[in-house]
Enzyme design. Structure first.
Site, short mmCIF file in Angstrom:
data_model
loop_
_atom_site.label_atom_id
_atom_site.label_comp_id
_atom_site.label_asym_id
_atom_site.label_seq_id
_atom_site.Cartn_x
_atom_site.Cartn_y
_atom_site.Cartn_z
N SER A 81 42.43 37.22 34.80
CA SER A 81 42.97 35.88 34.95
C SER A 81 41.93 34.81 35.26
O SER A 81 42.21 33.62 35.08
CB SER A 81 44.03 35.89 36.05
N LYS A 85 37.85 29.14 41.25
CA LYS A 85 39.13 29.38 40.58
C LYS A 85 40.25 28.67 41.34
O LYS A 85 40.24 28.64 42.57
CB LYS A 85 39.37 30.90 40.56
N SER A 117 40.59 40.92 37.17
CA SER A 117 40.58 39.49 36.83
C SER A 117 39.23 38.79 36.96
O SER A 117 39.08 37.67 36.51
CB SER A 117 41.61 38.74 37.66
#
Lengths: 100, 494
Positions: free
Chosen positions: B154, B79, B178
């Site tokens: 997220s 990420k 997330s």
């Protein structure tokens, strides 16, 4: 208990947060922030007298490191992302002086 | 051998180790797949094709020398909130668009030390603030199961990339769900370990007392493998836990005996999509009937979900979580000042405060501004006690509920999210509605517990439904085994 979040209040918060807000944002945040804060007020329903505040999920204590020098970023590495650089320094607008 | 893209990380690792395939072959297959599919999906912010190929060659020669690590050339994605000393680390924010981190996150360094090949960085909500990966300067990531829907957030880019076979596995970060919620939306496994089990060094900070890095994978064993690699004490993160890391894979196939599974009654209110409720109850049934577990009813009163006078959902945990997260965010994001790195306003002739304020106005997106503003307010003189301090006390009550529940059971079984993946644009206009996508995941971060999302079924319109298993602090080994029990039993052809 939530106070009204009007445009003036939003501008004040923006100032504290160092975020310049457009008129559109002031209008939008005056609508939204109040209802979110009102939502937060739900916590006032709970009796928390005598409850120890919990800042952290695990039982951590202050940790002291040994005072020995070790490698860190070089000056060039530290300055590599600087928006403006002056020799070995970060260059920023004047901080001390007249006004503010 | 099956198509190389269909292999799990563990299978691929073993195939490379056995010389049945190579890291170069796998890396090229993944890079090709990204090339051909990412225009549609938007899962990646940046792909390091050249570097990845080079690392793959190096992994293959290490294998030939017998010095391959645990990940032996397996291609993974991370990420874009984890620092890498190559490429950019942007947090999907304009303010960091050109930021090049001078050092790697410990988790990234550990992956590479174990032989993993980093393919690239995945899209996310800006600074990990969001539940849909729509708050990104790079534009939204799409759900590979239905391109009109969000992948969750997220860590939506990592979830989509794993689900679409653009990488063998990925890392995400989880501050309030997330990792777990996008895993559920995309039909993969997402694991948030105990707070402090995995180093946060080099993870761009959002809510420092909540943030955790964890794996997003095709199956539970892969989650165990990656956790094994990234877990452990890190001298560079003083909050990382100095506890031995068990072998998470050694007993992964061994069922937990006399297993007691707790169902928190509060999580099965009318806030939950009935189809999801039925799926979770079916999973409980499977544990009971096929796996010999005992199902017990437990209560998490402070995580309960109510309806207010208008019929809108409300929850103490959501209020508590957002106060804590936004307060910490407002403090953490104060560092983006245009002085040391990141965007600085091009306007000249400004004094320092004007420079800060314009830089931040230009660099942050709307949701990030909203959270900084709210966090600034809840920490400000006169409101600190009513909001932040109150939230810290409620946080204790939420944690105490979990402690009590774990007296009666080994793990909790519950939903991950109240709905399946929603449509792109559906919730982006209303911040509060979006915050409620996290009602079942946030309490876990407040209490610092490990939680795993695994696929539990499909909805009638063929969208993945996930289920969440939550364990006590540092119960990763057992939690992964309990997850594996279900995965194995539910995959059995009936």
């Amino acid at each position: 208990m939530a106070e009204t979040i009007d445009a003036e209040k939003v501008r004040h918060i923006g100032k504290l947060a160092r975020i310049e807000l457009s008129d559109r944002e002031v209008e939008m945040f005056s609508r939204q922030l109040g209802s979110i804060l009102e939502y937060f007020d739900k916590l006032q329903e709970l009796d928390t007298s005598g409850v120890q505040p919990m800042a952290h999920p695990t039982d951590i204590r202050n940790i002291f490191g040994d005072d020995v020098p070790h490698e860190s970023l070089s000056t060039d590495e530290a300055l590599a992302n600087a928006p403006q650089r002056d020799g070995d320094f970060f260059k920023v607008p004047k901080v001390i002086g007249e006004g503010r | 051998m099956a198509d190389i893209l269909d292999l799990s990380a563990l299978e691929l690792r073993d195939a490379i180790a056995a010389g049945e395939t190579s890291s170069v072959e796998a890396t090229e297959a993944y890079l090709d797949e990204i090339e051909s599919t990412d225009g549609r999906l938007g899962a990646f912010n940046e792909v390091y094709a050249e570097r990845a190929s080079e690392r793959a060659r190096s992994a293959d020669s290490k294998r030939a020398d017998g010095s391959a690590g645990e990940l032996c050339g397996v291609p993974v994605a991370v990420k874009d909130v984890l620092c890498t000393p190559y490429g950019h680390t942007t947090c999907s924010s304009k303010i960091l668009a050109n930021f090049r981190a001078p050092y790697p996150a410990t988790t990234v360094a550990k992956l590479e030390d174990a032989g993993a090949v980093i393919l690239g960085k995945t899209n996310c909500d800006e600074f990990a603030m969001g539940s849909s990966t729509e708050n990104s300067t790079r534009g939204p990531t799409r759900n590979p199961r239905d391109l009109d829907r969000v992948p969750g957030g997220s860590s939506g880019g990592s979830a989509a990339a794993v689900a679409a076979c653009q990488c063998a596995a990925a890392l995400g970060s989880d501050t309030g769900g997330s990792i777990r919620q996008p895993a559920a939306f995309c039909g993969i496994v997402g694991f948030k370990p105990t707070y402090g089990r995995v180093s946060r060094y080099g993870l761009v900070a959002y809510g420092s007392s909540l943030d955790a890095v964890g794996p997003m994978t095709r199956n539970v064993s892969d989650a165990a493998l990656l956790t094994q690699v990234i877990a452990g004490k890190d001298p560079k993160d003083s909050t990382s836990l100095d506890e031995p890391v068990p072998d998470y894979l050694a007993n992964i196939e061994t069922p937990v005996e006399s297993l007691r599974i707790g169902l928190p009654g509060e999580f099965f209110s009318d806030a939950l999509d009935p189809e999801i409720a039925a799926t979770i109850r079916k999973a409980a049934d499977l544990y009971k009937k096929s796996l010999g577990a005992k199902i017990v009813d437990v209560s998490l009163p402070h995580s309960r979900i109510d309806r207010d006078g208008n019929g809108d959902l409300s929850s103490y945990a959501v209020a508590c979580y957002y106060i804590v997260a936004m307060s910490e965010a407002s403090s953490n994001l104060a560092r983006y000042d245009g002085a040391h790195y990141g965007h600085r306003t091009p306007e000249s002739g400004l004094d320092i405060v004007e420079m800060y304020s314009k830089t931040r106005a230009e660099g942050f997106g709307e949701e990030v501004k909203r959270r900084i503003m709210l966090g600034t307010y809840t920490l400000s003189a006169g409101y600190y006690d009513a909001y932040y301090n109150k939230a810290m006390k409620v946080r204790r009550l939420i944690k105490n509920d979990f402690d009590k529940a774990f007296e009666a059971c080994d793990v909790l079984l519950c939903p991950v999210a109240p709905t399946t993946a929603f449509a792109i644009g559906e919730k982006s206009g209303d911040p509060l509605t979006m915050y409620l996508a996290d009602i079942y995941t946030i309490s876990v971060n407040l209490a610092g517990l490990p939680g795993i999302a695994i696929p539990a079924g499909l909805s009638k319109n063929a969208l993945p439904i996930g289920m969440q298993l939550i364990g006590p602090l540092l119960s990763e080994e057992k939690l992964l085994r309990v997850a594996r029990m279900f995965e194995k039993a539910s995959a059995c052809p009936s």
